[in-house]
Design a protein around this motif. Structure first.
Motif, PDB file in Angstrom:
ATOM      1  N   THR A  72       7.117  -1.067   1.991  1.00 22.23           N
ATOM      2  CA  THR A  72       7.863  -2.141   1.344  1.00 22.23           C
ATOM      3  C   THR A  72       8.007  -3.381   2.218  1.00 22.23           C
ATOM      4  O   THR A  72       8.417  -4.435   1.727  1.00 22.23           O
ATOM      5  N   GLN A  95       0.831  -1.197   0.000  1.00 26.94           N
ATOM      6  CA  GLN A  95       0.000   0.000   0.000  1.00 26.94           C
ATOM      7  C   GLN A  95       0.870   1.253   0.000  1.00 26.94           C
ATOM      8  O   GLN A  95       2.094   1.182   0.193  1.00 26.94           O
ATOM      9  N   THR A  96       0.244   2.392  -0.230  1.00 27.23           N
ATOM     10  CA  THR A  96       0.986   3.646  -0.326  1.00 27.23           C
ATOM     11  C   THR A  96       0.416   4.702   0.611  1.00 27.23           C
ATOM     12  O   THR A  96      -0.757   4.660   0.992  1.00 27.23           O
ATOM     13  N   GLN A 107      10.481   6.170  -0.481  1.00 26.35           N
ATOM     14  CA  GLN A 107      10.086   7.102  -1.536  1.00 26.35           C
ATOM     15  C   GLN A 107      11.267   7.303  -2.478  1.00 26.35           C
ATOM     16  O   GLN A 107      12.393   7.536  -2.031  1.00 26.35           O
ATOM     17  N   TRP A 161       4.882   7.717  -0.733  1.00 23.72           N
ATOM     18  CA  TRP A 161       5.599   6.685   0.015  1.00 23.72           C
ATOM     19  C   TRP A 161       4.990   5.310  -0.249  1.00 23.72           C
ATOM     20  O   TRP A 161       3.772   5.160  -0.295  1.00 23.72           O
ATOM     21  N   SER A 162       5.843   4.292  -0.361  1.00 23.50           N
ATOM     22  CA  SER A 162       5.401   2.906  -0.487  1.00 23.50           C
ATOM     23  C   SER A 162       5.787   2.139   0.769  1.00 23.50           C
ATOM     24  O   SER A 162       6.873   2.339   1.323  1.00 23.50           O
TER      25      SER A 162
END
Length: 199
Positions: free
Chosen positions: A67, A59-60, A100, A64-65
């Motif tokens: 990870t 999800q984000t 990011q 930003w992810s």
């Protein structure tokens, strides 16, 4: 959260305080803010006021992810933010990493600043984590939540610098403490150091 609920480094430096460390345009210390790096205060999307949203791997949070693991995006009023209304607990129910990627100029030095605190709700007193550039560890961090409260989080500013190796760089923050009470980050900023400006 269960509230009742890198190696071309130029420097790694602890900076006291949790104030805004650069202006949006050009700071007096010779660092220029980058528009390519975005939402360092985790303001988008909005979490519920006086609550939080749990987000997991894949999800984000704006640019930003997530990870690894899962995080809690803290809404306005739940606890004190360092800047804006929201902040990020790097432990939801387990340790997580967020990343990011942003445009850089190879060979150029960049400064990263961020505000650090910890979830004061439980768990071990010391919250630990690390900051990575392109997957390489550039700075370990820790924060002791002893005596801290949701109304007085005690944010401390941190800073380090790196030399970009490519046209894109990935900045990551990861928790290294187990459980549901993690380090809290906010007000992440990346600036380009300009030697001609004295930086």
């Amino acid at each position: 959260m269960s509230f009742p609920r890198a190696r071309t480094a130029v420097a790694a430096l602890l900076v006291a305080g949790a104030t805004a460390l650069v202006s949006p345009a050009h700071a007096a210390d010779g660092h220029r803010a980058l528009s390519r790096f975005d939402d360092g205060s985790f303001e988008t999307p909005k979490a519920p006021a006086n609550a939080f949203t749990n987000l997991t791997t894949g999800q984000t949070i704006g640019p930003w992810s997530i990870t690894a693991g899962n995080v809690d995006l803290i809404g306005a009023g739940f606890w004190q933010a360092a800047e804006g209304d929201q902040s990020l607990d790097l432990n939801g129910s387990t340790a997580a990493t967020v990343a990011q990627s942003f445009t850089t100029v190879p060979g150029t030095t960049y400064s990263v600043t961020y505000a650090l605190a910890g979830n004061p709700g439980g768990g071990p007193a010391v919250r630990t984590g690390r900051v990575l550039i392109d997957g390489q560890n550039f700075q370990d961090f820790s924060f002791d939540v002893t005596g801290k409260t949701r109304a007085a989080m005690g944010y401390v500013g941190h800073q380090f610098a790196f030399v970009a190796q490519g046209a894109s760089t990935t900045l990551s923050f990861g928790s290294t403490v187990a459980g549901a009470y993690g380090p809290v980050i906010d007000n992440v900023q990346v600036t380009e150091c300009k030697p001609c400006c004295g930086g």
